[in-house]
Design a protein around this motif. Structure first.
Motif, mmCIF file in Angstrom:
data_model
loop_
_atom_site.group_PDB
_atom_site.id
_atom_site.type_symbol
_atom_site.label_atom_id
_atom_site.label_comp_id
_atom_site.label_asym_id
_atom_site.label_seq_id
_atom_site.Cartn_x
_atom_site.Cartn_y
_atom_site.Cartn_z
ATOM 1 N N ILE A 195 25.647 78.320 25.693
ATOM 2 C CA ILE A 195 24.739 79.159 26.488
ATOM 3 C C ILE A 195 23.511 78.323 26.822
ATOM 4 O O ILE A 195 22.874 77.756 25.933
ATOM 5 C CB ILE A 195 24.341 80.430 25.707
ATOM 6 N N ILE A 196 23.204 78.228 28.112
ATOM 7 C CA ILE A 196 22.023 77.463 28.522
ATOM 8 C C ILE A 196 20.875 78.433 28.756
ATOM 9 O O ILE A 196 20.930 79.276 29.650
ATOM 10 C CB ILE A 196 22.290 76.647 29.807
ATOM 11 N N GLY A 197 19.838 78.315 27.937
ATOM 12 C CA GLY A 197 18.656 79.156 28.096
ATOM 13 C C GLY A 197 18.473 80.136 26.954
ATOM 14 O O GLY A 197 19.338 80.973 26.701
ATOM 15 N N ALA A 198 17.329 80.030 26.251
ATOM 16 C CA ALA A 198 17.058 80.894 25.098
ATOM 17 C C ALA A 198 16.077 82.007 25.443
ATOM 18 O O ALA A 198 15.123 82.267 24.719
ATOM 19 C CB ALA A 198 16.534 80.062 23.925
ATOM 20 N N ILE A 218 25.483 80.514 31.774
ATOM 21 C CA ILE A 218 24.208 79.960 32.266
ATOM 22 C C ILE A 218 23.180 81.083 32.381
ATOM 23 O O ILE A 218 23.366 82.056 33.114
ATOM 24 C CB ILE A 218 24.409 79.243 33.616
ATOM 25 N N CYS A 219 22.100 80.939 31.630
ATOM 26 C CA CYS A 219 21.025 81.943 31.572
ATOM 27 C C CYS A 219 19.672 81.250 31.714
ATOM 28 O O CYS A 219 18.755 81.483 30.935
ATOM 29 C CB CYS A 219 21.063 82.693 30.246
ATOM 30 N N GLY A 259 17.646 69.625 27.361
ATOM 31 C CA GLY A 259 17.609 69.932 28.789
ATOM 32 C C GLY A 259 18.879 69.440 29.463
ATOM 33 O O GLY A 259 19.111 68.222 29.555
ATOM 34 N N VAL A 260 19.717 70.359 29.901
ATOM 35 C CA VAL A 260 20.997 69.980 30.504
ATOM 36 C C VAL A 260 20.761 69.332 31.863
ATOM 37 O O VAL A 260 20.167 69.933 32.757
ATOM 38 C CB VAL A 260 21.925 71.209 30.652
ATOM 39 N N LEU A 276 21.503 76.354 24.124
ATOM 40 C CA LEU A 276 20.792 75.109 24.436
ATOM 41 C C LEU A 276 19.508 75.467 25.185
ATOM 42 O O LEU A 276 19.554 76.113 26.237
ATOM 43 C CB LEU A 276 21.671 74.205 25.299
ATOM 44 N N GLU A 277 18.389 75.065 24.636
ATOM 45 C CA GLU A 277 17.087 75.401 25.220
ATOM 46 C C GLU A 277 16.308 74.115 25.496
ATOM 47 O O GLU A 277 16.162 73.266 24.612
ATOM 48 C CB GLU A 277 16.307 76.316 24.259
ATOM 49 N N LYS A 278 15.814 73.973 26.736
ATOM 50 C CA LYS A 278 15.163 72.708 27.121
ATOM 51 C C LYS A 278 13.776 72.533 26.494
ATOM 52 O O LYS A 278 13.277 71.419 26.393
ATOM 53 C CB LYS A 278 15.079 72.585 28.645
#
Length: 407
Positions: free
Chosen positions: A6-9, A159-160, A132-133, A30-32
């Protein structure tokens, strides 16, 4: 067991992660940045406007300038009542305010944050910060995510990432074959630098009607005069529905203000004439009518070319018509906008044509899902953007959680 990335917390990311782990899948957010749920923490002045008491789906969807039809299907799976039940079953009771907004009874966003974090911990969700993806590759039904230094592989990807002020912010999604609607700001106030109304900063009208000249776009609600122009819920909500049109006009337009949405021109004329007949020797400028604040009334009177010392019996028919005009249709020139940085919302994002509203899965790339403001969905103020995040996060997580026939 599936590996779900999951991208974005944010709100949507956490909710997706929680609901993607019911089959004991390995779920990683995953959180940038170095923080999670940052927007939840600051929303509603730190109280967190969790949702809105629009319990019927037909009413709820009317509060989304973009995404109404899409969300109508999504809300059948998870809507306001489900949000209330979810938080309350985890010890966070919600309350409804007079305008329909819902907050935790603690009036503290930390209550919401802790409920989400506790549930994620319980479900053994892993969070990788400062990842950061920069690139996503889809190969052999797997997603390879790279930050330039490390590559992670997942069976499912949600993707979030939220909204982005620039089109380039969606490049890594575009590379997966998805069409992107160009982002433009939503939810902003109207700047009126050349208008004398700025001198009345602080004055509020509880139920004004604001319309954009040359369009059918209008909204009613509280209006606030500020040192840069006009604000308040009526303006913010109108800016959301008019976001794309105003961007095309480069934020130069005219707004028509009716200081009370319930007024009619004939009704105003009748009431003013009655007062004029009953009080012919009273000063026009110092006797406000219709509950209008004294400073605003004086400004409207002077704008109608009525002098400060003029008595009611002294004003001409032309002046009277101008007075009614400024009460019923006060015109201001908009020149620019002011966006609330901490509550930044964009119109635009991943085109809904490429996403299944019943699963949040990509119609282009199997195993890819979207949730939250990364989609071309946005609501007006009042908890609607969070409700869309809970709904789309729930659906994406639930469907990413399911193994396919060949797995």
């Amino acid at each position: 067991m599936l590996k779900v990335g999951i991208i974005g917390a944010g709100a949507a990311g956490y909710f997706a992660a929680i609901h993607a782990s019911s089959q004991h899948n390995q779920v990683t957010i995953l959180e940038k940045t170095s923080k999670s749920l940052a927007k939840v923490k600051i929303s509603g002045g730190g109280r967190c406007n969790v949702t809105h008491a629009a319990l019927e789906v037909n009413h709820l969807v009317k509060n989304y300038p973009r995404g109404e039809k899409f969300l109508k299907k999504s809300f059948q799976q998870f809507a306001v009542k489900d949000t209330i039940d979810w938080f309350e079953s985890r010890g966070v009771k919600l309350k409804v305010e007079a305008d329909g907004r819902m907050f935790p009874i603690s009036d503290d966003a930390e209550s919401i944050i802790q409920a989400l974090k506790n549930e994620a911990l319980k479900k053994q969700v892993t969070i990788k910060y400062q990842f950061g993806v920069s690139e996503i590759r889809f190969s052999s039904q797997k997603f390879e995510l790279s930050n330039g230094k490390e590559t992670l592989v997942f069976d499912r990807l949600i993707i979030c990432t939220g909204g982005s002020p620039k089109l380039e912010g969606f490049d890594f999604i575009k590379a997966l074959g998805h069409e992107i609607q160009a982002p433009v700001p939503s939810l902003f106030t109207f700047n009126t630098p050349s208008e004398p109304i700025k001198s009345l900063m602080g004055i509020a009208m509880p139920e004004a009607h604001v319309k954009l000249e040359g369009t059918k776009l209008s909204y009613k609600g509280p209006l606030l005069i500020t040192h840069w122009g006009i604000s308040g819920p009526a303006v913010l909500k109108l800016s959301a529905f008019g976001a794309k049109w105003l961007a095309e006009q480069t934020y130069k337009a005219k707004a028509h203000i009716r200081w009370n949405a319930s007024w009619t021109e004939d009704g105003l004329m009748q009431d003013v004439n009655q007062f004029k007949t009953a009080h012919p020797k009273k000063k026009v400028s110092t006797n406000p009518l219709f509950g209008i604040p004294a400073r605003l009334w004086e400004h409207i009177v002077l704008r109608a070319d009525i002098k400060e010392a003029d008595l009611w019996h002294e004003i001409s028919k032309k002046q009277l018509n101008r007075l009614i005009q400024n009460l019923f249709c006060y015109i201001v020139a908009i020149e620019g906008k002011t966006t609330f940085k901490e509550e930044f919302v964009t119109a635009g994002g991943v085109s809904l044509n490429g996403v299944n509203p019943e699963t949040m899965e990509s119609k282009i790339t199997p195993g890819l899902f979207f949730a939250g403001e990364v989609l071309d969905i946005d609501g007006i103020t009042g908890g609607f953007n969070f409700q869309a995040a809970w709904t789309t996060g729930y659906i994406a997580g639930k469907h990413a959680d399911q193994p396919k026939n060949n797995e």
